[in-house]
Design an enzyme around this catalytic site. Structure first.
Site, PDB file in Angstrom:
ATOM      1  N   GLY A 164      -5.387  -6.832   0.102  1.00  0.00           N
ATOM      2  CA  GLY A 164      -5.983  -5.894   1.052  1.00  0.00           C
ATOM      3  C   GLY A 164      -5.120  -4.664   1.205  1.00  0.00           C
ATOM      4  O   GLY A 164      -4.479  -4.225   0.242  1.00  0.00           O
ATOM      5  N   GLU A 165      -5.116  -4.067   2.411  1.00  0.00           N
ATOM      6  CA  GLU A 165      -4.320  -2.864   2.743  1.00  0.00           C
ATOM      7  C   GLU A 165      -4.834  -1.602   2.051  1.00  0.00           C
ATOM      8  O   GLU A 165      -4.307  -0.516   2.276  1.00  0.00           O
ATOM      9  CB  GLU A 165      -2.833  -3.044   2.360  1.00  0.00           C
ATOM     10  CG  GLU A 165      -2.138  -4.223   2.986  1.00  0.00           C
ATOM     11  CD  GLU A 165      -0.671  -4.348   2.535  1.00  0.00           C
ATOM     12  OE1 GLU A 165      -0.193  -3.499   1.749  1.00  0.00           O
ATOM     13  OE2 GLU A 165      -0.005  -5.296   2.977  1.00  0.00           O
ATOM     14  N   GLY A 166      -5.821  -1.754   1.151  1.00  0.00           N
ATOM     15  CA  GLY A 166      -6.266  -0.621   0.343  1.00  0.00           C
ATOM     16  C   GLY A 166      -5.586  -0.567  -1.015  1.00  0.00           C
ATOM     17  O   GLY A 166      -5.726   0.417  -1.749  1.00  0.00           O
TER      18      GLY A 166
ATOM     19  N   ILE B 169       0.822  -1.214   0.000  1.00  0.00           N
ATOM     20  CA  ILE B 169       0.000   0.000   0.000  1.00  0.00           C
ATOM     21  C   ILE B 169       0.850   1.255   0.000  1.00  0.00           C
ATOM     22  O   ILE B 169       0.482   2.264  -0.618  1.00  0.00           O
ATOM     23  CB  ILE B 169      -0.994   0.012   1.189  1.00  0.00           C
ATOM     24  CG1 ILE B 169      -1.945   1.217   1.064  1.00  0.00           C
ATOM     25  CG2 ILE B 169      -0.280   0.039   2.542  1.00  0.00           C
ATOM     26  CD1 ILE B 169      -2.739   1.285  -0.222  1.00  0.00           C
TER      27      ILE B 169
ATOM     28  N   ASP C  70      -7.194  -2.461   4.970  1.00  0.00           N
ATOM     29  CA  ASP C  70      -7.262  -3.279   6.188  1.00  0.00           C
ATOM     30  C   ASP C  70      -5.994  -4.072   6.391  1.00  0.00           C
ATOM     31  O   ASP C  70      -5.287  -4.395   5.434  1.00  0.00           O
ATOM     32  CB  ASP C  70      -8.399  -4.298   6.084  1.00  0.00           C
ATOM     33  CG  ASP C  70      -8.052  -5.363   5.061  1.00  0.00           C
ATOM     34  OD1 ASP C  70      -8.127  -5.063   3.853  1.00  0.00           O
ATOM     35  OD2 ASP C  70      -7.610  -6.472   5.452  1.00  0.00           O
TER      36      ASP C  70
END
Lengths: 352, 352
Positions: free
Chosen positions: B317-319, B98, B175
């Site tokens: 994830g992580e955006g 991210i 997340d």
């Protein structure tokens, strides 16, 4: 040996050593194995193209070739032929979709007059290389001569070389040409063997009836000209277009210099089929930016074995899909280069 | 009335007048009608969200919430729980996926400790808001109390408001939390009524056998807790997570301030289901950045009526998907604002 033959000979395979090193590095980065999906695949392809385990991408250029088509006389497009030249002026003034998206992507746009019917003004962003004033009507005979096809290809090769010497690592292909989905449908029908009905779409937005007429025109062009599917130069000559030839040359020239070809949609796909027919190795250098709404595009990508990065229901051409995809390609390279490894970051690895 | 209720009440419909004006402008721009596909749809949604016919987008922020999950004790993840805190440190040092993608997208990353088990250092990019030290094991009882669920939501709302006051127009959700695909599967199963087997995937990369075990754990959590699908707060309380609650709050807070929510993948989708359950209007403010590899993500997007912009086989994830999609969202706004009209450019219109 001419420029075309020399270029085709120069296109080698990807650098397997660099690819293996890139693949190995991906597996040490702080993410679950394979969690960056297509970005990981692209990063490994970039390593193979540029011949280095941690590729970094420099300049971005969209080469947008414009040309007119004799087959427009058959009433295959929703727009009059004069729009080709009018849109070139719009490109030069910066008002078209590709100008907006290229500005956002930090890409230079080079416009090529590959064979527009009307005269165009001199302009620093316009490369004048008219192979002719529009092609002949392919529904009645060959679109161009074999010499013209070679001239178009060599124009594209020279342009790609010029831009790469100027620092381009990512070269996107773009097109403008009223009626140019019609030769593109003919090219994919000729090379893939698909029926014209299956690979002829609505172009700029024609009715059901006009679409059936357009497919019949494609069928007639194939019957009149008998392009030889095993001879891509013959296909380009008989049912191609000047801008399609220039873009096929751009693709070959970019691959020969080991740089990344970012294909736009349907017309760029037709150019890629010609380039691939001339040199099957070239395909390794292609990234398919998006899946066009044109039904024949899927057949092209299947023939080339390419998976598009984006699916945004685009059908504008001009290189717009390629401009949108350039940031995704760059993202792939950056993740490979800039992410920390598990060891660097002190993150525990998988417990299984 | 508390912050949560006030925020839900503040979420109104889109600005139909601005949307109609944006739609009308799209049809005058120098391209065939509809040729920019999804970009045109997004541009009209942006007009409706921001309440102006020609929306321009300012700041970009990814709010990345981290939390731990008691259900990790059931052996549902390929990674040990300590990785949550280790990855937060990696985010703070800029080494994660991210960080790389947000740098490229020009987005700020705000990390929220929503409920990591371990202690984390003070850091200017870390917002400390531990609702607890990991949730309880939902396979044995509720993951949290109703008060904790409200606290998580209100933390997210306050954060979104802070970032919007600081200039953010695009807020992406991200997340981190070992085992957090398990509560996300439970949330989508509870709300959509799909079987846990259908919506439970491999997370960070577990075996077939471990996936069956994980689906059984999800089933047990639903049987033990009986979350009420018509009460999203009950679903969050019983089978949710602290970071999922914070993200649902971020989503509500962003929509209430008429800004754009850029959803990442599966965990963000679980948060969007909670937000949508609390306030069905909120959905109009969502842009689904990508389709995750997690099988339950498709069910989430179908429930929310969203079409993802990207399909790149991501599952990090992580955006990360949101960061990749932000340039596409910006491209939509720029084309609407910057392209020339047919009249301006002197280009002939469709001849039919």
């Amino acid at each position: 040996m001419g420029l075309l033959d020399r270029t085709i000979k120069a296109i080698g395979g990807l650098d397997e050593t660099a690819m293996a090193a890139a693949r190995q590095r991906q597996d040490t980065l702080t993410k679950p194995l394979g969690a960056l999906g297509r970005l990981e695949e692209v990063s490994i392809q970039l390593a193979g193209i540029l011949g280095t385990p941690i590729p970094r991408l420099g300049g971005r250029v969209i080469i947008l070739a414009a040309g007119d088509h004799g087959v427009a006389a058959e009433g295959v497009s929703a727009y009059p032929q004069e729009v080709t030249a009018q849109m070139v002026l719009n490109f030069l003034r910066g008002g078209a979709g590709i100008n907006v998206l290229a500005r956002q992507a930090g890409a230079k746009v080079v416009i090529v007059d590959a064979g527009v019917v009307g005269d165009l003004p001199e302009h620093p962003d316009l490369y004048s290389a008219k192979v002719g004033r529009g092609t002949n009507n392919m529904a009645k005979g060959p679109a161009m001569t074999r010499e013209e096809a070679i001239k178009a290809l060599e124009t594209g090769i020279a342009l790609a070389q010029r831009e790469i010497e100027g620092g381009a690592d990512l070269i996107g292909t773009g097109d403008m040409g009223i009626a140019n989905t019609t030769p593109s449908s003919a090219i994919v029908a000729a090379i893939s063997g698909k029926d014209p009905e299956v690979v002829t779409g609505r172009g700029t937005g024609i009715s059901d009836e006009a679409q059936r007429h357009k497919a019949a025109v494609v069928r007639r062009a194939l019957e009149v000209n008998h392009p030889d599917p095993s001879d891509a130069l013959d296909v380009l000559t008989k049912v191609g277009g000047f801008e399609i030839g220039v873009l096929a040359g751009v693709i070959l020239g970019t691959a020969a210099s080991r740089r990344v070809v970012v294909l736009d949609g349907f017309i760029s796909g037709a150019a890629a089929l010609i380039a691939h027919g001339l040199c099957p190795n070239g395909r390794d250098y292609f990234i398919a930016s998006h899946l066009s709404v044109e039904p024949g595009h899927q057949a092209m990508l299947a023939h080339l074995g390419l998976k598009p990065l984006l699916n945004l229901d685009l059908r504008l051409g001009e290189g717009t899909g390629g401009a949108l995809a350039m940031n995704i390609v760059e993202a792939a390279a950056r993740c490979l280069a800039e992410m920390a490894t598990f060891a660097d970051a002190g993150v525990s690895e998988k417990s299984e």
